[in-house]
Write an enzyme that holds these catalytic residues in place. Structure first.
Site, mmCIF file in Angstrom:
data_model
loop_
_atom_site.group_PDB
_atom_site.id
_atom_site.type_symbol
_atom_site.label_atom_id
_atom_site.label_comp_id
_atom_site.label_asym_id
_atom_site.label_seq_id
_atom_site.Cartn_x
_atom_site.Cartn_y
_atom_site.Cartn_z
ATOM 1 C CG HIS A 19 -5.290 -9.993 0.880
ATOM 2 N ND1 HIS A 19 -5.404 -10.240 -0.462
ATOM 3 C CD2 HIS A 19 -5.301 -8.638 1.006
ATOM 4 C CE1 HIS A 19 -5.474 -9.102 -1.122
ATOM 5 N NE2 HIS A 19 -5.415 -8.115 -0.259
ATOM 6 C CG HIS B 81 -5.511 0.557 -3.050
ATOM 7 N ND1 HIS B 81 -4.732 0.368 -1.921
ATOM 8 C CD2 HIS B 81 -6.278 -0.554 -3.150
ATOM 9 C CE1 HIS B 81 -5.037 -0.789 -1.357
ATOM 10 N NE2 HIS B 81 -5.962 -1.369 -2.089
ATOM 11 N NE ARG C 273 -3.552 -2.208 2.683
ATOM 12 C CZ ARG C 273 -3.235 -3.447 3.085
ATOM 13 N NH1 ARG C 273 -2.012 -3.717 3.501
ATOM 14 N NH2 ARG C 273 -4.136 -4.402 3.067
ATOM 15 C CE LYS D 229 -7.605 -2.108 5.359
ATOM 16 N NZ LYS D 229 -8.207 -2.185 4.014
ATOM 17 N NE ARG E 174 -3.053 -4.162 -1.077
ATOM 18 C CZ ARG E 174 -2.298 -4.908 -0.275
ATOM 19 N NH1 ARG E 174 -0.988 -4.725 -0.229
ATOM 20 N NH2 ARG E 174 -2.837 -5.844 0.489
ATOM 21 C CE1 TYR F 187 -5.882 -7.516 -7.417
ATOM 22 C CE2 TYR F 187 -6.003 -8.698 -5.341
ATOM 23 C CZ TYR F 187 -5.908 -7.522 -6.043
ATOM 24 O OH TYR F 187 -5.846 -6.336 -5.368
#
Length: 189
Positions: A149, A123, A48, A71, A126, A158
């Site tokens: 994640h 973003h 990020r 995050k 990313r 994706y």
């Protein structure tokens, strides 16, 4: 009571020519020397913007960038090329820590032909990393680890970009084996 289902936003990612256009805009018209290395970190690791911008020289060693203060709150490490590692070391020696990059990045992006959905400027880098990773044959579980994640469901957004991802239904399903066996019985060579 059923949970409210919110429509996902489209994931914006850039093609190789668009990446080149963006980097050219940064190199030729950006007054902030920190923008290009931050962009390169995002494109090389799927970081990020805030994660890349917060990096310190101590976060990069032996071909690995270690992101902390992410995050999710988890530390993650991503390998980088020796060339990028040298470039970052040289940058930090000449210019010091990254700072105040996002406005200069947005200006550089505005000078290009690239148009992104509102709120996705940085973003999209990313998403660009993740999209190219999958399109080039990268493993979805590896991508999950790289991006940090916590759930595979997040990373699966994706999967549709994999060149032959739905072909697995043919290769791994039972019908191909049955049809092949029946065909061999019906039409011996």
């Amino acid at each position: 009571m059923r949970p409210l289902k919110i429509q996902e936003r489209e994931l914006s990612w850039r093609t190789t020519p668009q990446i080149a256009e963006l980097l050219d805009s940064i190199r030729t018209g950006c007054d902030n020397p920190h923008v290009e290395p931050v962009v390169l970190i995002c494109l090389a690791t799927g970081a990020r913007w805030s994660e890349a911008e917060k990096l310190k020289p101590t976060s990069v060693r032996n071909g690995v960038i270690t992101f902390s203060g992410t995050k999710s709150g988890k530390v993650r490490s991503v390998p980088i090329s020796a060339e990028l590692e040298k470039r970052l070391a040289k940058h930090w020696k000449q210019h010091g820590s990254f700072m105040h990059t996002i406005t200069s990045f947005r200006r550089a992006l505005a000078r290009t032909t690239i148009r992104l959905p509102k709120g996705q400027a940085a973003h999209a880098l990313r998403h660009t990393f993740a999209s190219h990773f999958i399109q080039n044959g990268g493993n979805i579980l590896t991508l999950q680890k790289i991006l940090g994640h916590s759930s595979l469901a997040m990373t699966m957004r994706y999967a549709h970009l994999a060149p032959d991802h739905l072909q697995d239904a043919i290769r791994f399903g039972p019908v191909l084996l049955v049809v092949t066996a029946v065909t061999k019985e019906a039409c011996p060579v």
